[in-house]
Design a protein around this motif. Sequence first.
Motif, PDB file in Angstrom:
ATOM      1  N   PHE A  91       0.825  -1.206   0.000  1.00 14.38           N
ATOM      2  CA  PHE A  91       0.000   0.000   0.000  1.00 14.38           C
ATOM      3  C   PHE A  91       0.856   1.252   0.000  1.00 14.38           C
ATOM      4  O   PHE A  91       0.377   2.351  -0.179  1.00 14.38           O
ATOM      5  CB  PHE A  91      -0.882   0.021   1.258  1.00 14.38           C
ATOM      6  CG  PHE A  91      -0.070  -0.101   2.523  1.00 14.38           C
ATOM      7  CD1 PHE A  91       0.482   1.021   3.114  1.00 14.38           C
ATOM      8  CD2 PHE A  91       0.196  -1.352   3.079  1.00 14.38           C
ATOM      9  CE1 PHE A  91       1.265   0.904   4.254  1.00 14.38           C
ATOM     10  CE2 PHE A  91       0.971  -1.465   4.227  1.00 14.38           C
ATOM     11  CZ  PHE A  91       1.517  -0.335   4.818  1.00 14.38           C
ATOM     12  N   CYS A  92       2.159   1.090   0.215  1.00 10.43           N
ATOM     13  CA  CYS A  92       3.008   2.223   0.564  1.00 10.43           C
ATOM     14  C   CYS A  92       3.646   2.851  -0.665  1.00 10.43           C
ATOM     15  O   CYS A  92       4.386   2.198  -1.395  1.00 10.43           O
ATOM     16  CB  CYS A  92       4.086   1.775   1.553  1.00 10.43           C
ATOM     17  SG  CYS A  92       5.224   3.100   1.992  1.00 10.43           S
ATOM     18  N   GLN A  93       3.359   4.123  -0.862  1.00 10.74           N
ATOM     19  CA  GLN A  93       3.923   4.805  -2.022  1.00 10.74           C
ATOM     20  C   GLN A  93       5.405   5.094  -1.821  1.00 10.74           C
ATOM     21  O   GLN A  93       6.208   4.843  -2.708  1.00 10.74           O
ATOM     22  CB  GLN A  93       3.166   6.099  -2.298  1.00 10.74           C
ATOM     23  CG  GLN A  93       3.540   6.684  -3.647  1.00 10.74           C
ATOM     24  CD  GLN A  93       2.920   8.034  -3.906  1.00 10.74           C
ATOM     25  OE1 GLN A  93       2.836   8.882  -3.026  1.00 10.74           O
ATOM     26  NE2 GLN A  93       2.467   8.241  -5.126  1.00 10.74           N
ATOM     27  N   ALA A  94       5.764   5.556  -0.645  1.00  9.01           N
ATOM     28  CA  ALA A  94       7.173   5.872  -0.387  1.00  9.01           C
ATOM     29  C   ALA A  94       8.040   4.632  -0.606  1.00  9.01           C
ATOM     30  O   ALA A  94       9.126   4.699  -1.179  1.00  9.01           O
ATOM     31  CB  ALA A  94       7.339   6.398   1.027  1.00  9.01           C
ATOM     32  N   GLY A  95       7.534   3.477  -0.164  1.00 11.54           N
ATOM     33  CA  GLY A  95       8.292   2.232  -0.284  1.00 11.54           C
ATOM     34  C   GLY A  95       8.575   1.844  -1.721  1.00 11.54           C
ATOM     35  O   GLY A  95       9.526   1.110  -1.999  1.00 11.54           O
ATOM     36  N   THR A 154       1.986   2.159  -6.827  1.00 10.36           N
ATOM     37  CA  THR A 154       2.075   1.094  -5.832  1.00 10.36           C
ATOM     38  C   THR A 154       1.352  -0.126  -6.396  1.00 10.36           C
ATOM     39  O   THR A 154       0.556   0.008  -7.341  1.00 10.36           O
ATOM     40  CB  THR A 154       1.376   1.469  -4.507  1.00 10.36           C
ATOM     41  OG1 THR A 154      -0.039   1.541  -4.736  1.00 10.36           O
ATOM     42  CG2 THR A 154       1.860   2.790  -3.951  1.00 10.36           C
ATOM     43  N   PRO A 155       1.580  -1.306  -5.816  1.00  7.36           N
ATOM     44  CA  PRO A 155       0.859  -2.492  -6.300  1.00  7.36           C
ATOM     45  C   PRO A 155      -0.653  -2.375  -6.135  1.00  7.36           C
ATOM     46  O   PRO A 155      -1.388  -3.098  -6.797  1.00  7.36           O
ATOM     47  CB  PRO A 155       1.410  -3.611  -5.410  1.00  7.36           C
ATOM     48  CG  PRO A 155       2.765  -3.143  -5.003  1.00  7.36           C
ATOM     49  CD  PRO A 155       2.622  -1.661  -4.840  1.00  7.36           C
ATOM     50  N   PHE A 156      -1.118  -1.497  -5.291  1.00  2.30           N
ATOM     51  CA  PHE A 156      -2.565  -1.349  -5.103  1.00  2.30           C
ATOM     52  C   PHE A 156      -3.150  -0.216  -5.942  1.00  2.30           C
ATOM     53  O   PHE A 156      -4.272   0.224  -5.706  1.00  2.30           O
ATOM     54  CB  PHE A 156      -2.894  -1.124  -3.618  1.00  2.30           C
ATOM     55  CG  PHE A 156      -2.706  -2.361  -2.771  1.00  2.30           C
ATOM     56  CD1 PHE A 156      -2.563  -3.618  -3.364  1.00  2.30           C
ATOM     57  CD2 PHE A 156      -2.676  -2.285  -1.386  1.00  2.30           C
ATOM     58  CE1 PHE A 156      -2.379  -4.777  -2.596  1.00  2.30           C
ATOM     59  CE2 PHE A 156      -2.507  -3.428  -0.608  1.00  2.30           C
ATOM     60  CZ  PHE A 156      -2.351  -4.683  -1.207  1.00  2.30           C
ATOM     61  N   GLN A 157      -2.395   0.258  -6.946  1.00  2.00           N
ATOM     62  CA  GLN A 157      -2.907   1.351  -7.775  1.00  2.00           C
ATOM     63  C   GLN A 157      -4.100   0.915  -8.623  1.00  2.00           C
ATOM     64  O   GLN A 157      -4.817   1.755  -9.156  1.00  2.00           O
ATOM     65  CB  GLN A 157      -1.798   1.926  -8.657  1.00  2.00           C
ATOM     66  CG  GLN A 157      -1.168   0.941  -9.623  1.00  2.00           C
ATOM     67  CD  GLN A 157      -0.059   1.567 -10.469  1.00  2.00           C
ATOM     68  OE1 GLN A 157       0.067   2.774 -10.543  1.00  2.00           O
ATOM     69  NE2 GLN A 157       0.749   0.725 -11.115  1.00  2.00           N
ATOM     70  N   TRP A 158      -4.303  -0.406  -8.755  1.00  2.00           N
ATOM     71  CA  TRP A 158      -5.447  -0.887  -9.538  1.00  2.00           C
ATOM     72  C   TRP A 158      -6.703  -1.012  -8.680  1.00  2.00           C
ATOM     73  O   TRP A 158      -7.772  -1.249  -9.188  1.00  2.00           O
ATOM     74  CB  TRP A 158      -5.113  -2.260 -10.149  1.00  2.00           C
ATOM     75  CG  TRP A 158      -4.127  -2.167 -11.262  1.00  2.00           C
ATOM     76  CD1 TRP A 158      -4.415  -1.897 -12.577  1.00  2.00           C
ATOM     77  CD2 TRP A 158      -2.704  -2.343 -11.190  1.00  2.00           C
ATOM     78  NE1 TRP A 158      -3.247  -1.877 -13.320  1.00  2.00           N
ATOM     79  CE2 TRP A 158      -2.184  -2.151 -12.486  1.00  2.00           C
ATOM     80  CE3 TRP A 158      -1.811  -2.631 -10.150  1.00  2.00           C
ATOM     81  CZ2 TRP A 158      -0.823  -2.252 -12.776  1.00  2.00           C
ATOM     82  CZ3 TRP A 158      -0.462  -2.732 -10.445  1.00  2.00           C
ATOM     83  CH2 TRP A 158       0.024  -2.534 -11.744  1.00  2.00           C
ATOM     84  N   LEU A 179       5.053  -3.918 -10.205  1.00  2.86           N
ATOM     85  CA  LEU A 179       3.867  -3.553  -9.431  1.00  2.86           C
ATOM     86  C   LEU A 179       2.731  -4.535  -9.736  1.00  2.86           C
ATOM     87  O   LEU A 179       2.003  -4.967  -8.841  1.00  2.86           O
ATOM     88  CB  LEU A 179       3.442  -2.118  -9.751  1.00  2.86           C
ATOM     89  CG  LEU A 179       4.464  -1.026  -9.402  1.00  2.86           C
ATOM     90  CD1 LEU A 179       3.955   0.347  -9.841  1.00  2.86           C
ATOM     91  CD2 LEU A 179       4.770  -1.005  -7.904  1.00  2.86           C
ATOM     92  N   LYS A 180       2.598  -4.884 -11.015  1.00  2.41           N
ATOM     93  CA  LYS A 180       1.557  -5.811 -11.438  1.00  2.41           C
ATOM     94  C   LYS A 180       1.779  -7.182 -10.803  1.00  2.41           C
ATOM     95  O   LYS A 180       0.851  -7.820 -10.302  1.00  2.41           O
ATOM     96  CB  LYS A 180       1.579  -5.924 -12.965  1.00  2.41           C
ATOM     97  CG  LYS A 180       0.225  -6.170 -13.584  1.00  2.41           C
ATOM     98  CD  LYS A 180       0.290  -6.169 -15.112  1.00  2.41           C
ATOM     99  CE  LYS A 180       0.155  -4.771 -15.702  1.00  2.41           C
ATOM    100  NZ  LYS A 180       0.163  -4.752 -17.178  1.00  2.41           N
TER     101      LYS A 180
END
Lengths: 222, 613
Positions: free
Chosen positions: B274-278, B460-464, B577-578
């Motif tokens: 969930f972390c954008q900075a990461g 992030t991986p949760f951007q979808w 990310l996908k």
Amino acid sequence: MFKARMRFSKTDEAAYISHLDLMHCMQRAIARAHLPVWYTEGFNPHIYISVALPLSTGYSGEWEFVDFNCTADEIPADAVQRLNAVMPSGLSVQEIYPLDDGGRKVRDIAYSKFEITWEFDGGVPEGFVDAANELFARDELKILKRSKRGEKEVNIRDYMRGITLEADRDCVRAYTILGAGNNNLSPEYLTKLILRELPQYAPDGATYHHLMVYDAQLNEFR
Amino acid sequence: MKLSRKLKRILPRVQKPARYVGGEWGSVVKDRNEVDLRFGMCFPDTYEVGMSHLGSRILYGLLNAQDGVWCERVFAPWIDMEDEMRAANIPLYGLESGDSISELDILGFTLQYELSFTNILNMLDLGGIPVYASERKGLKNLVVCGGPCAYNPEPLAPFVDAFQIGDGEEVMIEFIDLYRQAKQEGWSKDQFLRRVCHIDGVYVPSLYDVSYNDDGTVKAVTPKDGAPEFVQKRIVQDLDNMYYPEYFVVPSTDIVFDRAMVELFRGCPRGCRFCQAGHTYRPLRKKSVETLLRQAEAVLEHSGYEEISLSSLSTSDYSQLPELADKLLDFCESRRVSLSLPSLRADSFSLELMERVQKVRKSGLTFAAEAGSQRLRDVINKNLTAEDLLNACTYAFKGGWNNVKLYFMMGLPTETNEDFDEMAQLCRDIAYCWKCNTPNKARGVRITASASCFVPKPQTPFQWDAQVTKEELDEKTAYLRTVMKTKNVTFRWHDSDTSYLEAVFARGDRRTADALYTAWKSGCKMDGWDQCFDYNKWLDAFHMCGLDPAFYANRQRPLDEVFPWDHIGCGTSKEHLKREWERSRRAEPTPSCLETCAGCGAVSLMKGCACHV
């Protein structure tokens, strides 16, 4: 270790530093200047200082004091210079001296001298200075004075030790000695009085500058 | 700065006037006639918030270290001050000179959170500067933005002339050098923008056309006038030799984080999904112990601060932390400076370290558990087990701590009520753990569990993923309140309205700029502040612009959708990310970079060397 007193001025930008913030500013400046001062010894050691007669936020002043404990045998000769090299803009130290016999006690402070500037953007209106002189010469000037203990009607004249007015192009400066310490009177009451008694001359702005402090016999306090 | 009579007149009437006068120790005043570039480092929030931001401090120092450049600080005035300024006709000014920001060549805004966007428009307007880039014709008052939210710059595209993507230390210098050349040679703004877009990491939004599909999704982003198709972020490869300020502006009034700071490393090896900075600060690069000690000493010496904090995304992952902490502690103790270590992991080593460092009262411990069940923690790739947490709590309670805070998120992908049941169980276990381990039951314990709303972030991986709707969140909160009923556990939750707005702008496209403008025009500003946030005004603004906020926030996006930010690179590849998204649906964790490389692709930015794992 002995007690020491620093006399400083607080003007321009620094006039807006509140009392609590001023303590932090001073502690950090002392740390930057590496002065030999005593730190408190609790869980959270910090430089022990106390500010006598804190100024209201927004007032400037040139006869202000901070007391602290010096841990060296004497105050370093260059202490003033070292501090002034690391002060925020508007704070400036004039002298640092030991309080050998405990020094003058802050509770001896009885009066403050202020310079009040009443600003008139369109020039000083004719008749204002005379009217103000007449106003402040009255024997009785009742105001509602606010303190921690509530509101109380008092006669300003009981707190005032003289006032002189000087007119400039677009402002009038009042020099006045007012009660301080336990018998404090804020110089803002003088402005309020003008607004109440001489509304036709209401100034556009007012600033307050703290010039000097005295004991009960009107001796300069230092 | 020199205070005008007009300003002096309003200052006594506003709260905390020291925020508006400058003159702090460490602030840099130059002769305006002896510089050829004046830069405004603008933070779109109040002084107390902005002055706490390390990135702005770095760039302020860096710019002022350049001959001929004067960088000033500009903050958003609080509403009382803004009203007074507007009434007295005082434009927004730089705190060093007191000059209107319209006198400055470049205005650089840092984008730390979406809810500060309206403040950018408001600050420009307060400075008498047109908010739309197209209405600023000349080279002067060029508006540049950078920071985390620049990884999806599109909602701000019409207002901003250029974005700097990624680490700013190097690209900023290249940018201003070109600007100074442009100014000297009298280039037009267009000429400059067409040149500056070729500096790596610089994105000029006006040089890109966006087309849309019938369903409202982005069809394509097409560069024009030779602008690059893809703008990859910039990194500073060698942090040891990177500029770091040896002086800080020391505020004369209280701010949020009032202490010296040194930065341990950039990037995070953990990869929480969930972390954008990461995902956007990769690859991992660290400073050496020697550099950190030298910088810490310099900053403390110059500032007189009584506290220093180590800054990074995950302090425990700094490999030489024991050595660094020992040496720093020696130094700090001799100067009576306290050391603070944020972002520690919940393990016994970290707690021992904290105990050694914090001689002060044992106030509180904060653990970011993020999710209540192991399954959900695997989904989000939060490498923390209930056992870790309980071990840490056992240690802490035995050592006399009696105040523990737990952070959770609500609305995470795949979340069900069972995850909440386990969250409640975890809190019960911690309360029981205290009972078994505390040396002094009479003192009692305070366990606080706070739940915030998950906001899917770009890059992030949760951007979808969809943000759950307000109704669903309300149901979740209501359910959580029924299960979080343990004695000694206080449950707090965040209001979802601001998270919703955050979600819209985090993944918004260029069209959301209209809503931003409309909302600002209708009076929205300081949206991050409860007392100012007006949800209904925002809903009206979206409605007036014909936009459906749910389209941006609550829609599960297909894996092949073109995103408004696909042409902006964050170092981590979209393929990675996908892959991470797919693993998340199988609740499959990905090990930290320190164990094995997950192939995120960010290492390609490290020319000729590897990540600092």
